[in-house]
Design a protein around this motif. Structure first.
Motif, short mmCIF file in Angstrom:
data_model
loop_
_atom_site.label_atom_id
_atom_site.label_comp_id
_atom_site.label_asym_id
_atom_site.label_seq_id
_atom_site.Cartn_x
_atom_site.Cartn_y
_atom_site.Cartn_z
N VAL A 121 8.44 3.47 36.73
CA VAL A 121 9.70 2.76 36.50
C VAL A 121 10.34 2.46 37.85
CG1 VAL A 121 12.02 2.89 35.48
CG2 VAL A 121 10.05 3.79 34.23
N SER A 122 10.60 1.18 38.10
CA SER A 122 11.17 0.79 39.40
C SER A 122 12.67 0.54 39.35
CB SER A 122 10.47 -0.46 39.93
OG SER A 122 10.75 -1.56 39.09
N GLY A 123 13.20 0.34 38.13
CA GLY A 123 14.63 0.05 38.05
C GLY A 123 15.17 0.15 36.64
N VAL A 124 16.49 0.20 36.58
CA VAL A 124 17.21 0.21 35.32
C VAL A 124 18.30 -0.85 35.44
CG1 VAL A 124 18.65 1.57 33.75
CG2 VAL A 124 16.78 2.67 34.98
N THR A 125 18.47 -1.65 34.40
CA THR A 125 19.52 -2.66 34.41
C THR A 125 20.51 -2.37 33.29
OG1 THR A 125 18.26 -4.16 32.97
CG2 THR A 125 18.04 -4.48 35.36
N ALA A 126 21.71 -2.88 33.47
CA ALA A 126 22.75 -2.81 32.44
C ALA A 126 23.37 -4.20 32.37
CB ALA A 126 23.79 -1.77 32.79
N THR A 127 23.31 -4.84 31.20
CA THR A 127 23.87 -6.16 31.01
C THR A 127 25.20 -6.01 30.30
OG1 THR A 127 21.64 -7.07 30.83
CG2 THR A 127 23.45 -8.45 30.05
N VAL A 128 26.27 -6.49 30.92
CA VAL A 128 27.61 -6.36 30.34
C VAL A 128 28.27 -7.73 30.25
CG1 VAL A 128 27.85 -4.01 31.23
CG2 VAL A 128 28.75 -5.90 32.56
N GLU A 129 29.23 -7.85 29.34
CA GLU A 129 29.96 -9.10 29.21
C GLU A 129 30.76 -9.37 30.47
OE1 GLU A 129 32.27 -9.31 25.63
OE2 GLU A 129 30.61 -8.57 24.41
N GLN A 130 30.83 -10.63 30.85
CA GLN A 130 31.49 -11.07 32.08
C GLN A 130 32.92 -10.54 32.17
OE1 GLN A 130 29.66 -13.20 34.09
NE2 GLN A 130 31.18 -13.42 35.68
N ASN A 131 33.65 -10.55 31.06
CA ASN A 131 35.08 -10.20 31.10
C ASN A 131 35.38 -8.76 30.67
OD1 ASN A 131 34.44 -10.49 28.44
ND2 ASN A 131 36.09 -11.90 27.93
N ASP A 132 34.36 -7.90 30.57
CA ASP A 132 34.57 -6.51 30.17
C ASP A 132 34.69 -5.64 31.42
OD1 ASP A 132 34.58 -3.96 29.11
OD2 ASP A 132 32.97 -4.34 27.68
#
Length: 160
Positions: A121-132
């Motif tokens: 595993v080379s990375g972890v991402t977190a996708t969040v809403e632009q305005n949160d």
């Protein structure tokens, strides 16, 4: 009765629990995912403002309940999407009365560290809403950096 050493080991799924001190990240077993919200039924250990994350829109490879150790109450969820090109994507949600106390940051940091310790595993991402702003703050405090932005969302990444 036979001695414990002679008994057959119990079989069945094993629930993974990660302990951070204040929190436990308790794995939701695959058979439990579809039962989490049946006819509005609420489990006794769910905090009053807690609503299980919808699992139909995101199919998590792993799903965890965030449990407050001091009370045993479930205060949120963490989900991990199946890895794509050796990068896991995670999402998180916390019930309103538990926000602002560092619980989400602590849980996200602990799970990201565990994922990054896995071989390959080379990375972890977190996708969040632009305005949160709260979700953005959690990602930054948990050691993620902005990797991409667009279409109403921001993608944060933490690397090994």
């Amino acid at each position: 009765m036979r001695p414990r050493s002679a008994r057959r080991a119990e079989t069945g799924p094993v629930r993974t629990v990660h302990d951070t001190g204040r929190l436990q990240l308790r794995q939701v077993l695959p058979a439990e995912v579809s039962c989490r919200r049946v006819d509005g039924h609420r489990h006794a250990d769910w905090a009053p403002g807690y609503l299980p994350a919808p699992t139909s829109s995101r199919a998590p490879a792993e799903l965890y309940e965030i449990v407050l150790t001091s009370t045993g109450r479930v205060i949120g969820d963490l989900g991990v999407a199946p890895a794509v090109a050796d990068v896991h994507d995670l999402y998180y949600a916390l019930e309103p009365l538990s926000r602002g106390q560092g619980y989400a940051t602590e849980a996200v940091d602990a799970l990201a560290a565990r994922l990054l310790a896995e071989p390959g595993v080379s990375g972890v991402t977190a996708t969040v809403e632009q305005n949160d702003a709260d979700a953005v703050g959690v990602a930054i405090r948990a050691g993620f950096s902005l990797a991409d932005s667009g279409d109403g969302a921001r993608v944060f990444r933490r690397s090994a």
